[in-house]
Motif scaffolding. Structure first.
Motif, mmCIF file in Angstrom:
data_model
loop_
_atom_site.group_PDB
_atom_site.id
_atom_site.type_symbol
_atom_site.label_atom_id
_atom_site.label_comp_id
_atom_site.label_asym_id
_atom_site.label_seq_id
_atom_site.Cartn_x
_atom_site.Cartn_y
_atom_site.Cartn_z
ATOM 1 N N LYS A 46 0.971 -1.064 -0.145
ATOM 2 C CA LYS A 46 -0.077 -0.039 -0.393
ATOM 3 C C LYS A 46 0.459 1.503 -0.008
ATOM 4 O O LYS A 46 2.252 0.868 0.446
ATOM 5 C CB LYS A 46 -0.845 0.375 1.175
ATOM 6 C CG LYS A 46 -2.185 -0.900 1.509
ATOM 7 C CD LYS A 46 -2.982 -0.935 2.689
ATOM 8 C CE LYS A 46 -4.011 -2.100 2.425
ATOM 9 N NZ LYS A 46 -4.931 -2.291 3.778
ATOM 10 N N ASP A 47 0.301 2.351 -1.060
ATOM 11 C CA ASP A 47 1.449 3.403 -0.650
ATOM 12 C C ASP A 47 1.252 4.367 0.713
ATOM 13 O O ASP A 47 0.194 3.564 1.630
ATOM 14 C CB ASP A 47 0.438 4.394 -1.377
ATOM 15 C CG ASP A 47 -0.738 4.645 -1.890
ATOM 16 O OD1 ASP A 47 -1.259 4.147 -1.206
ATOM 17 O OD2 ASP A 47 -0.652 5.454 -2.807
ATOM 18 N N SER A 48 1.586 5.653 0.505
ATOM 19 C CA SER A 48 1.412 6.521 2.611
ATOM 20 C C SER A 48 -0.273 7.176 2.292
ATOM 21 O O SER A 48 -0.757 7.201 3.489
ATOM 22 C CB SER A 48 2.552 8.116 1.822
ATOM 23 O OG SER A 48 1.337 8.428 0.665
ATOM 24 N N LEU A 53 -1.129 -0.659 -4.188
ATOM 25 C CA LEU A 53 -0.200 -0.667 -5.761
ATOM 26 C C LEU A 53 -0.020 -1.615 -5.998
ATOM 27 O O LEU A 53 -0.166 -2.928 -5.356
ATOM 28 C CB LEU A 53 1.213 -0.460 -4.738
ATOM 29 C CG LEU A 53 1.530 1.254 -4.264
ATOM 30 C CD1 LEU A 53 2.861 1.333 -3.683
ATOM 31 C CD2 LEU A 53 0.688 2.187 -5.851
ATOM 32 N N ASP A 57 2.252 0.086 -12.160
ATOM 33 C CA ASP A 57 1.921 1.358 -11.626
ATOM 34 C C ASP A 57 2.600 2.521 -11.594
ATOM 35 O O ASP A 57 3.762 2.043 -12.061
ATOM 36 C CB ASP A 57 1.225 1.833 -10.122
ATOM 37 C CG ASP A 57 -0.407 0.714 -10.096
ATOM 38 O OD1 ASP A 57 -0.921 0.665 -10.995
ATOM 39 O OD2 ASP A 57 -0.622 0.134 -8.752
ATOM 40 N N VAL A 59 4.106 6.085 -9.007
ATOM 41 C CA VAL A 59 3.586 6.539 -8.556
ATOM 42 C C VAL A 59 4.290 8.248 -8.298
ATOM 43 O O VAL A 59 5.197 8.028 -9.390
ATOM 44 C CB VAL A 59 4.010 5.901 -7.464
ATOM 45 C CG1 VAL A 59 3.327 3.930 -7.062
ATOM 46 C CG2 VAL A 59 5.759 5.094 -7.507
ATOM 47 N N ILE A 92 9.988 -1.472 -3.451
ATOM 48 C CA ILE A 92 9.390 -1.234 -5.074
ATOM 49 C C ILE A 92 9.925 -0.925 -5.457
ATOM 50 O O ILE A 92 11.091 -0.052 -5.407
ATOM 51 C CB ILE A 92 8.750 0.388 -4.607
ATOM 52 C CG1 ILE A 92 7.842 -0.288 -4.178
ATOM 53 C CG2 ILE A 92 8.477 0.501 -6.199
ATOM 54 C CD1 ILE A 92 5.878 1.361 -3.950
ATOM 55 N N SER A 106 7.429 1.823 0.098
ATOM 56 C CA SER A 106 5.424 2.491 -0.289
ATOM 57 C C SER A 106 5.280 3.429 0.054
ATOM 58 O O SER A 106 4.421 4.464 -0.378
ATOM 59 C CB SER A 106 5.052 1.137 -0.153
ATOM 60 O OG SER A 106 4.869 0.455 0.680
ATOM 61 N N GLU A 107 5.902 4.071 1.779
ATOM 62 C CA GLU A 107 5.864 4.793 2.819
ATOM 63 C C GLU A 107 5.635 6.076 2.441
ATOM 64 O O GLU A 107 5.305 6.889 3.336
ATOM 65 C CB GLU A 107 5.640 4.158 4.106
ATOM 66 C CG GLU A 107 7.587 4.207 4.682
ATOM 67 C CD GLU A 107 7.722 3.948 5.507
ATOM 68 O OE1 GLU A 107 8.669 4.374 5.962
ATOM 69 O OE2 GLU A 107 7.811 2.747 6.013
ATOM 70 N N VAL A 109 5.722 7.457 -0.817
ATOM 71 C CA VAL A 109 5.314 7.967 -2.429
ATOM 72 C C VAL A 109 3.293 7.506 -2.487
ATOM 73 O O VAL A 109 3.076 7.372 -1.257
ATOM 74 C CB VAL A 109 5.590 6.319 -3.501
ATOM 75 C CG1 VAL A 109 7.013 6.396 -3.551
ATOM 76 C CG2 VAL A 109 4.827 4.753 -3.621
ATOM 77 N N LYS A 110 2.746 7.829 -3.652
ATOM 78 C CA LYS A 110 1.313 7.776 -4.036
ATOM 79 C C LYS A 110 1.153 7.404 -4.892
ATOM 80 O O LYS A 110 1.967 7.834 -5.957
ATOM 81 C CB LYS A 110 0.690 9.287 -3.119
ATOM 82 C CG LYS A 110 0.517 10.306 -4.092
ATOM 83 C CD LYS A 110 0.597 11.572 -3.795
ATOM 84 C CE LYS A 110 0.565 12.848 -4.510
ATOM 85 N NZ LYS A 110 -0.324 13.604 -4.339
ATOM 86 N N LYS A 111 0.456 6.992 -5.147
ATOM 87 C CA LYS A 111 -0.497 6.432 -6.661
ATOM 88 C C LYS A 111 -0.426 7.427 -7.002
ATOM 89 O O LYS A 111 -1.586 8.831 -7.061
ATOM 90 C CB LYS A 111 -1.353 5.161 -6.266
ATOM 91 C CG LYS A 111 -1.471 4.210 -7.874
ATOM 92 C CD LYS A 111 -2.876 3.555 -7.205
ATOM 93 C CE LYS A 111 -3.123 2.089 -8.273
ATOM 94 N NZ LYS A 111 -3.951 1.803 -8.348
#
Length: 112
Positions: A46-48, A53, A57, A59, A92, A106-107, A109-111
């Motif tokens: 999961k992203d932030s 994800l 994708d 990000v 990632i 992943s913490e 980044v955001k999609k």
């Protein structure tokens, strides 16, 4: 003859059966055939913001990130395309223009 499952630790395909257990000759891991679960369903990144994800994708980096061995870091707002998810601390794998191959958490980044 049925195909034996891959090793859950190292993903080796050279597993064999021994005394009712499955064993991996590459990493030495032994496990019970009943303990096999679907690892693909259990691995979720999961992203932030909590969005799930997937491989491929795009990000966006949400925080300035220092890069070891480089005088400048990755700036917030940098778009990263075609990510690949891996089951490690930095989950990632990607390529960033100007830096090359990188591993990100992943913490941060955001999609997109």
């Amino acid at each position: 003859m049925t195909a034996l499952p891959s090793c859950p630790l190292c993903k080796s395909t050279f597993t064999y059966e021994m005394n009712g257990l499955l064993a991996c000759p590459e990493c030495g891991h032994e496990w019970s055939p009943e303990d096999i679960t679907s690892d693909e369903d259990a691995f979720i990144v999961k992203d932030s913001n909590g969005n799930i994800l997937q491989n491929g994708d795009t990000v966006v980096v949400i925080k300035n990130l220092p890069v070891k061995g480089s005088p400048q870091g990755i700036k917030a707002g940098t778009k990263v395309k075609s990510i690949r998810l891996v089951d490690r601390d930095h989950n990632i794998d990607c390529k960033i223009d100007g830096f090359g191959a990188m591993a990100l958490k992943s913490e941060f980044v955001k999609k997109a």
